[in-house]
Structure formats: structure tokens, C-alpha cells
Design a protein around this motif. Sequence first.
Motif, mmCIF file in Angstrom:
data_model
loop_
_atom_site.group_PDB
_atom_site.id
_atom_site.type_symbol
_atom_site.label_atom_id
_atom_site.label_comp_id
_atom_site.label_asym_id
_atom_site.label_seq_id
_atom_site.Cartn_x
_atom_site.Cartn_y
_atom_site.Cartn_z
ATOM 1 N N GLY A 82 -1.060 -6.634 -1.683
ATOM 2 C CA GLY A 82 0.199 -6.950 -1.852
ATOM 3 C C GLY A 82 0.018 -8.319 -2.684
ATOM 4 O O GLY A 82 0.801 -10.038 -2.716
ATOM 5 N N ASN A 115 3.747 -9.783 -3.887
ATOM 6 C CA ASN A 115 4.558 -9.539 -3.150
ATOM 7 C C ASN A 115 4.448 -11.043 -1.338
ATOM 8 O O ASN A 115 3.643 -10.765 -0.652
ATOM 9 N N LYS A 116 5.274 -10.993 -1.747
ATOM 10 C CA LYS A 116 5.442 -12.436 -0.713
ATOM 11 C C LYS A 116 5.830 -12.073 0.872
ATOM 12 O O LYS A 116 5.567 -13.037 1.211
ATOM 13 N N ASN A 117 6.782 -10.783 0.579
ATOM 14 C CA ASN A 117 6.532 -10.286 1.950
ATOM 15 C C ASN A 117 6.073 -8.909 2.381
ATOM 16 O O ASN A 117 5.606 -8.229 3.223
ATOM 17 N N PHE A 118 4.164 -9.438 1.778
ATOM 18 C CA PHE A 118 3.293 -8.695 2.107
ATOM 19 C C PHE A 118 2.576 -8.406 4.455
ATOM 20 O O PHE A 118 2.642 -9.533 4.408
ATOM 21 N N HIS A 159 -1.009 -3.690 -5.668
ATOM 22 C CA HIS A 159 0.983 -3.913 -5.075
ATOM 23 C C HIS A 159 -0.098 -3.332 -3.847
ATOM 24 O O HIS A 159 0.709 -4.262 -2.517
ATOM 25 N N LYS A 160 -0.444 -2.474 -2.882
ATOM 26 C CA LYS A 160 -0.938 -1.925 -1.575
ATOM 27 C C LYS A 160 -1.493 -3.572 -1.243
ATOM 28 O O LYS A 160 -2.058 -3.721 0.178
#
Length: 97
Positions: free
Chosen positions: A53, A56-59, A50-51
Motif C-alpha cells: 500500500g 496508496n490511500k485506499n489500502f 504496491h502490495k
Amino acid sequence: MSPFEAGMLLCFGISWPMSIYKSLKTRHVSGKSPLFMIIVDLGYVCGILHKFGVLNKNFTGVDWVVWLYVLNLVMVSFDLSLYYLFSAREKRAALAK
């Protein structure tokens, strides 16, 4: 990064060295659950992903908390390796009796 996330990781991070110390001192791992440690390790891997990204598209970049995840992952993995090492010794000792 949330200060509560960092606090959680620090609290967990304090408990693993105590567990490792107990295993190293006593050379006994009765009462420990390898399945539990594997699940905790998987949780830390998910936190690390998760960290970084993953999915995650908004990384926007990795924050410093990822190092707490990595440190905890290493400690739990080390404790898990001690479990397998010492449980094998306990089984051999039981068979020798």
C-alpha cells in the motif's frame, strides 16, 4: 489480487529455479545479464511496495500474492549472487591461463 498477476508471478517463478540450476550445474554464467536481473529485482520490489500500500490511500491490506513477489525476488537475488560468484571465478581462471 488478480488471477492474471498470480499467473504471471508463477510463470516467472518457474523460470528462475531453472536458471539457478543451470548456473549451479555448469558453474558458468556467460550469457546472463546482471543488469537485467537487477531490473527484474527492482520490479519485484515495486510490486511488493504496491502490495503493502505504499502511495496508496485506499489500502485495504496485503494479499497472499505478495509471497510470490518475495519468493521471486529471493530467487533472482540468489541467481544474481551466483552470477557475481561464478563470473569472478571465470575471470580468475582466464587470468591464470
